[in-house]
Write a protein that holds these residues in place. Structure first.
Motif, PDB file in Angstrom:
ATOM      1  N   ALA A 110       0.835  -1.205   0.000  1.00 37.74           N
ATOM      2  CA  ALA A 110       0.000   0.000   0.000  1.00 37.74           C
ATOM      3  C   ALA A 110       0.870   1.256   0.000  1.00 37.74           C
ATOM      4  N   GLU A 111       1.972   1.221   0.760  1.00 39.75           N
ATOM      5  CA  GLU A 111       2.884   2.365   0.784  1.00 39.75           C
ATOM      6  C   GLU A 111       3.524   2.580  -0.587  1.00 39.75           C
ATOM      7  N   ILE A 112       3.887   1.514  -1.243  1.00 37.78           N
ATOM      8  CA  ILE A 112       4.505   1.622  -2.564  1.00 37.78           C
ATOM      9  C   ILE A 112       3.499   2.174  -3.575  1.00 37.78           C
ATOM     10  N   ILE A 113       2.271   1.713  -3.514  1.00 36.90           N
ATOM     11  CA  ILE A 113       1.238   2.235  -4.413  1.00 36.90           C
ATOM     12  C   ILE A 113       1.028   3.725  -4.152  1.00 36.90           C
ATOM     13  N   TYR A 136       1.605   6.847  -6.710  1.00 35.60           N
ATOM     14  CA  TYR A 136       0.578   7.880  -6.897  1.00 35.60           C
ATOM     15  C   TYR A 136       1.174   9.273  -6.698  1.00 35.60           C
ATOM     16  N   VAL A 137       1.921   9.443  -5.618  1.00 38.79           N
ATOM     17  CA  VAL A 137       2.529  10.747  -5.328  1.00 38.79           C
ATOM     18  C   VAL A 137       3.489  11.154  -6.439  1.00 38.79           C
ATOM     19  N   LEU A 193       3.448  10.229  -9.580  1.00 39.58           N
ATOM     20  CA  LEU A 193       2.679  10.582 -10.778  1.00 39.58           C
ATOM     21  C   LEU A 193       2.002  11.942 -10.633  1.00 39.58           C
ATOM     22  N   ARG A 194       1.532  12.259  -9.436  1.00 39.22           N
ATOM     23  CA  ARG A 194       0.892  13.563  -9.215  1.00 39.22           C
ATOM     24  C   ARG A 194       1.906  14.704  -9.271  1.00 39.22           C
ATOM     25  N   SER A 195       3.138  14.434  -8.851  1.00 32.64           N
ATOM     26  CA  SER A 195       4.140  15.497  -8.813  1.00 32.64           C
ATOM     27  C   SER A 195       4.780  15.750 -10.170  1.00 32.64           C
ATOM     28  N   GLU A 196       4.741  14.780 -11.070  1.00 26.79           N
ATOM     29  CA  GLU A 196       5.323  14.927 -12.403  1.00 26.79           C
ATOM     30  C   GLU A 196       4.288  14.553 -13.464  1.00 26.79           C
ATOM     31  N   PRO A 197       3.290  15.417 -13.671  1.00 34.58           N
ATOM     32  CA  PRO A 197       2.199  15.057 -14.582  1.00 34.58           C
ATOM     33  C   PRO A 197       2.592  15.041 -16.058  1.00 34.58           C
ATOM     34  N   ALA A 198       3.708  15.655 -16.435  1.00 35.61           N
ATOM     35  CA  ALA A 198       4.094  15.719 -17.851  1.00 35.61           C
ATOM     36  C   ALA A 198       4.783  14.412 -18.258  1.00 35.61           C
ATOM     37  N   ILE A 199       3.977  13.445 -18.632  1.00 37.90           N
ATOM     38  CA  ILE A 199       4.496  12.157 -19.098  1.00 37.90           C
ATOM     39  C   ILE A 199       4.075  12.011 -20.551  1.00 37.90           C
ATOM     40  N   ALA A 242       1.411  -1.745 -17.584  1.00 38.87           N
ATOM     41  CA  ALA A 242       2.807  -2.192 -17.491  1.00 38.87           C
ATOM     42  C   ALA A 242       3.680  -1.074 -16.921  1.00 38.87           C
ATOM     43  N   TYR A 243       3.395   0.159 -17.322  1.00 39.78           N
ATOM     44  CA  TYR A 243       4.154   1.314 -16.834  1.00 39.78           C
ATOM     45  C   TYR A 243       4.001   1.436 -15.322  1.00 39.78           C
ATOM     46  N   LEU A 244       2.765   1.344 -14.830  1.00 39.90           N
ATOM     47  CA  LEU A 244       2.523   1.429 -13.395  1.00 39.90           C
ATOM     48  C   LEU A 244       3.169   0.263 -12.650  1.00 39.90           C
TER      49      LEU A 244
END
Length: 145
Positions: free
Chosen positions: A8-11, A15-16, A18-24, A32-34
């Motif tokens: 749960a901590e890793i998930i 999440y954090v 992905l939220r901090s670097e939205p320009a993907i 697969a990426y996740l």
């Protein structure tokens, strides 16, 4: 490492991130990426846990203990209580000016405007409060002398 809490901590870490670097850029396989991100976070966590667990006794003894002893903590608590009592004993305006400067980190010019004073008056009030608190706390004006 097959703990639901760690997973749960890793998930959450994913999440954090992905939220901090939205320009993907475009992702062809989001699942697969996740999954790769989660695996990489787990590997990094494993490495850091391994380093922490495998520290030798000699290395542990070399880590300085910066925690204050009981006497130092008691003296600090007493000093804090005396400072708070002294601060509450100040006239309302002096206390407000002092708190505006040191708690709210306002500039003297801002304090002067807020209280309708000249900047020099604010400086004088701050000096008076400082001298008063030093007296109450038994602190010399110049501790290096």
């Amino acid at each position: 490492m097959r703990s639901p809490d760690v997973a749960a901590e890793i998930i959450h870490d994913v999440y954090v991130k992905l939220r901090s670097e939205p320009a993907i850029s475009e992702i062809h396989s989001p699942r697969a990426y996740l999954y790769r991100m989660a695996v990489n976070f787990a590997k990094n966590r494993n490495r850091s846990d391994w380093r922490a667990v495998n520290m030798g006794d000699e290395e542990l003894l070399e880590i300085p203990d910066d925690a204050p002893d009981q006497q130092t903590a008691a003296l600090a608590l007493d000093e804090m209580n005396r400072a708070m009592d002294a601060l509450h004993a100040l006239p309302t305006r002096q206390r407000a000016i002092f708190l505006a400067k040191w708690r709210d980190e306002k500039l003297q010019s801002e304090i002067a405007a807020e209280f309708g004073l000249h900047k020099r008056s604010v400086q004088k009030e701050l000096t008076r409060v400082e001298l008063y608190l030093r007296k109450v706390l038994r602190r010399p004006k110049h501790p290096d002398r």
